[in-house]
Design a protein around this motif. Structure first.
Motif, PDB file in Angstrom:
ATOM      1  N   UNK A 175       0.810  -1.226   0.000  1.00  0.00           N
ATOM      2  CA  UNK A 175       0.000   0.000   0.000  1.00  0.00           C
ATOM      3  C   UNK A 175       0.837   1.268   0.000  1.00  0.00           C
ATOM      4  N   UNK A 176       2.074   1.211   0.529  1.00  0.00           N
ATOM      5  CA  UNK A 176       2.958   2.377   0.532  1.00  0.00           C
ATOM      6  C   UNK A 176       4.253   2.122  -0.237  1.00  0.00           C
ATOM      7  N   UNK A 177       4.310   0.992  -0.953  1.00  0.00           N
ATOM      8  CA  UNK A 177       5.485   0.656  -1.773  1.00  0.00           C
ATOM      9  C   UNK A 177       6.773   0.704  -0.963  1.00  0.00           C
ATOM     10  N   UNK A 178       6.786   0.006   0.171  1.00  0.00           N
ATOM     11  CA  UNK A 178       7.975   0.001   1.024  1.00  0.00           C
ATOM     12  C   UNK A 178       8.304  -1.424   1.462  1.00  0.00           C
ATOM     13  N   UNK A 179       8.440  -2.320   0.482  1.00  0.00           N
ATOM     14  CA  UNK A 179       8.666  -3.736   0.764  1.00  0.00           C
ATOM     15  C   UNK A 179       9.897  -3.984   1.634  1.00  0.00           C
ATOM     16  N   UNK A 180      10.971  -3.255   1.376  1.00  0.00           N
ATOM     17  CA  UNK A 180      12.221  -3.519   2.089  1.00  0.00           C
ATOM     18  C   UNK A 180      12.219  -3.115   3.554  1.00  0.00           C
ATOM     19  N   UNK A 181      11.219  -2.359   3.987  1.00  0.00           N
ATOM     20  CA  UNK A 181      11.180  -1.908   5.374  1.00  0.00           C
ATOM     21  C   UNK A 181      10.688  -2.999   6.317  1.00  0.00           C
ATOM     22  N   UNK A 182      10.033  -3.996   5.784  1.00  0.00           N
ATOM     23  CA  UNK A 182       9.559  -5.159   6.549  1.00  0.00           C
ATOM     24  C   UNK A 182       8.755  -4.755   7.785  1.00  0.00           C
ATOM     25  N   UNK A 217      12.760  -0.610  14.806  1.00  0.00           N
ATOM     26  CA  UNK A 217      12.243   0.547  15.541  1.00  0.00           C
ATOM     27  C   UNK A 217      12.097   1.775  14.640  1.00  0.00           C
ATOM     28  N   UNK A 218      13.005   1.961  13.701  1.00  0.00           N
ATOM     29  CA  UNK A 218      12.913   3.117  12.801  1.00  0.00           C
ATOM     30  C   UNK A 218      11.703   2.964  11.876  1.00  0.00           C
ATOM     31  N   UNK A 219      11.488   1.763  11.380  1.00  0.00           N
ATOM     32  CA  UNK A 219      10.321   1.516  10.531  1.00  0.00           C
ATOM     33  C   UNK A 219       9.029   1.746  11.317  1.00  0.00           C
ATOM     34  N   UNK A 220       9.024   1.366  12.583  1.00  0.00           N
ATOM     35  CA  UNK A 220       7.835   1.609  13.407  1.00  0.00           C
ATOM     36  C   UNK A 220       7.534   3.105  13.516  1.00  0.00           C
ATOM     37  N   UNK A 221       8.559   3.884  13.803  1.00  0.00           N
ATOM     38  CA  UNK A 221       8.357   5.333  13.939  1.00  0.00           C
ATOM     39  C   UNK A 221       7.948   5.960  12.601  1.00  0.00           C
ATOM     40  N   UNK A 222       8.499   5.440  11.510  1.00  0.00           N
ATOM     41  CA  UNK A 222       8.140   5.963  10.192  1.00  0.00           C
ATOM     42  C   UNK A 222       6.661   5.739   9.902  1.00  0.00           C
ATOM     43  N   UNK A 223       6.184   4.520  10.165  1.00  0.00           N
ATOM     44  CA  UNK A 223       4.777   4.204   9.900  1.00  0.00           C
ATOM     45  C   UNK A 223       3.863   4.969  10.855  1.00  0.00           C
ATOM     46  N   UNK A 224       4.270   5.094  12.111  1.00  0.00           N
ATOM     47  CA  UNK A 224       3.465   5.857  13.071  1.00  0.00           C
ATOM     48  C   UNK A 224       3.313   7.300  12.619  1.00  0.00           C
ATOM     49  N   UNK A 225       4.405   7.904  12.182  1.00  0.00           N
ATOM     50  CA  UNK A 225       4.347   9.289  11.711  1.00  0.00           C
ATOM     51  C   UNK A 225       3.408   9.412  10.511  1.00  0.00           C
ATOM     52  N   UNK A 226       3.464   8.421   9.625  1.00  0.00           N
ATOM     53  CA  UNK A 226       2.580   8.451   8.460  1.00  0.00           C
ATOM     54  C   UNK A 226       1.116   8.337   8.880  1.00  0.00           C
ATOM     55  N   UNK A 227       0.823   7.416   9.790  1.00  0.00           N
ATOM     56  CA  UNK A 227      -0.564   7.234  10.223  1.00  0.00           C
ATOM     57  C   UNK A 227      -1.100   8.481  10.925  1.00  0.00           C
ATOM     58  N   UNK A 228      -0.233   9.171  11.607  1.00  0.00           N
ATOM     59  CA  UNK A 228      -0.667  10.365  12.340  1.00  0.00           C
ATOM     60  C   UNK A 228      -0.717  11.616  11.467  1.00  0.00           C
ATOM     61  N   UNK A 229       0.071  11.646  10.386  1.00  0.00           N
ATOM     62  CA  UNK A 229       0.191  12.879   9.602  1.00  0.00           C
ATOM     63  C   UNK A 229      -0.101  12.730   8.112  1.00  0.00           C
ATOM     64  N   UNK A 230      -0.206  11.505   7.631  1.00  0.00           N
ATOM     65  CA  UNK A 230      -0.449  11.293   6.210  1.00  0.00           C
ATOM     66  C   UNK A 230      -1.866  11.675   5.823  1.00  0.00           C
ATOM     67  N   UNK A 231      -2.029  12.082   4.555  1.00  0.00           N
ATOM     68  CA  UNK A 231      -3.347  12.501   4.078  1.00  0.00           C
ATOM     69  C   UNK A 231      -3.891  11.569   3.003  1.00  0.00           C
TER      70      UNK A 231
END
Length: 406
Positions: free
Chosen positions: A236-243, A270-284
């Motif tokens: 859904x976000x084209x980020x296969x390598x982030x697992x 942990x970095x991937x977790x924070x990245x996805x959290x930021x997206x869920x909180x701020x993505x449009x």
């Protein structure tokens, strides 16, 4: 001597196809890889921002085994909105991609000797993971029903040992999107026979031709207590390598998964977790919309070119980003050069003679199918599809001419 379980599976067929592409390319050949289950696209800015911010803040330690509470809360909110059912963070586990979520599910739900219904064609990992859990995958053929399982066929496959049903919609490899009637019937069957439903919706963000992806728990809320929903951000976000993936399940299942994961990978990156959290909180949702537009255009391009095939029907390609060709007419015709062959033979010859890499359906339990991804760059898709059409049609035309002269 290796453990006996290593005889139960081989390397992923899609991974082997990618390896073949790399090996051929390394020899200097012009290779067009239509095998990859990923989208060529820029990373959403919100993912990059979240990751960079976490790195700058020096975040590099353990989190909770099944993910940060804030991320699990955000995912619970996402699921609640999508399904109309109120999920809590205790029902969410964050995993190292959807594969780990599925693997966790099989290990905490299945005992040796259990059976799991797996509609075919199927993503090969489903069957492999069932086998690794000591259970038995039971294939139910969907090819005569538009790649959607016939409920009577599923019911006929049930035995006293049946423990679960795998539901993968939109489907990999076929692109079939299960209709509401089918999902309701599966849910009612599972409830009547006290079965688990393993619901893989990793391609749910991408549907076409007016089709709509629906969660089985939104259609039949009673099945929620028997359902493991699996998703990820790889597609859904084209980020296969982030697992980074997740599962939603009853709290008792999540608790067991937490204990299991604590002895395997521990917490997801942990970095991937924070990245996805930021997206869920701020993505449009703009990133998802852009990907959908990209895939819609690519799908149209691929179908336009494949419509020129003479002995292969055009695939429906209702969801995901695969074009799944049914070669049964081509392979079954006595006038065809491919008579008596399988999709493996077609895929191997296609690579050898044209440099196009596809995934043969034998990988998915179907010796007559061929999977092409349209998630890559448009110019490569265009060239690859043209090569495939020319290869299949020219081969057959040449065979017919030779046959007429004999």
């Amino acid at each position: 001597m290796l453990a006996h379980r290593t005889t139960l599976f081989t390397a992923s067929g899609t991974a082997l196809a990618r390896a073949s592409a790399r090996a051929a390319s390394a020899k200097g050949r012009d290779i067009i890889d239509l095998s990859a289950g990923e989208i060529s696209a820029n990373l959403p800015s919100t993912i990059s921002e979240g990751a960079i911010d976490a790195i700058r803040r020096g975040i590099n330690g353990y989190t909770d085994t099944i993910g940060m509470a804030e991320l699990r809360q955000a995912l619970a909110h996402k699921l609640s909105q999508e399904t109309g059912q109120a999920y809590s963070f205790e029902e969410i586990a964050v995993t190292g991609g959807a594969k780990q979520a599925l693997f966790n599910a099989t290990l905490v739900l299945l005992d040796p000797g259990d059976q799991v219904i797996v509609p075919a064609p199927y993503w090969s990992t489903f069957a492999a993971q069932v086998l690794l859990a000591g259970a038995q995958p039971v294939s139910v053929d969907t090819r005569e029903n538009g790649y959607v399982p016939n409920i009577a066929d599923i019911e006929s496959a049930l035995t006293p040992r049946t423990r679960a049903i795998v539901v993968n919609t939109p489907n990999n490899p076929t692109g079939a999107v299960y209709d509401d009637q089918t999902l309701v019937a599966i849910a009612e069957l599972a409830l009547a026979h006290d079965l688990w439903v393993i619901f893989d919706e990793c391609y749910g963000a991408f549907t076409h031709q007016g089709r709509r992806h629906r969660s089985i728990v939104s259609l039949v809320p009673q099945i929620r207590s028997r359902t493991i929903t699996v998703n990820s951000f790889s597609k859904s976000l084209a980020m296969t390598g982030w697992r980074i993936g997740y599962m939603a399940a009853p709290a008792a299942v999540v608790s067991a998964v937490k204990a299991l994961q604590s002895h395997s990978t521990s917490n997801p990156n942990v970095i991937a977790q924070h990245a996805v959290l930021h997206h869920l909180q701020n993505g449009d949702r703009e990133a998802e919309a852009i990907l959908r537009e990209q895939l819609t255009a690519a799908r149209s391009l691929g179908l336009e070119i494949l419509s020129k095939l003479k002995d292969v029907d055009l695939p429906a390609a209702e969801g995901g980003f695969y074009l799944y060709l049914d070669l049964s007419r081509l392979l079954g015709s006595s006038n065809s050069v491919w008579a008596g062959k399988t999709a493996d033979d077609v895929a191997a010859a296609l690579l050898e003679e044209t440099g196009v890499v596809v995934v043969p359906g034998t990988v998915f339990g179907d010796p007559t199918g061929l999977r092409l991804s349209y998630g890559g760059l448009p110019d490569r898709l265009r060239a690859g599809c043209h090569r495939l059409v020319a290869f299949l049609d020219t081969r057959n035309d040449r065979n017919l001419v030779v046959g007429a002269r004999q």
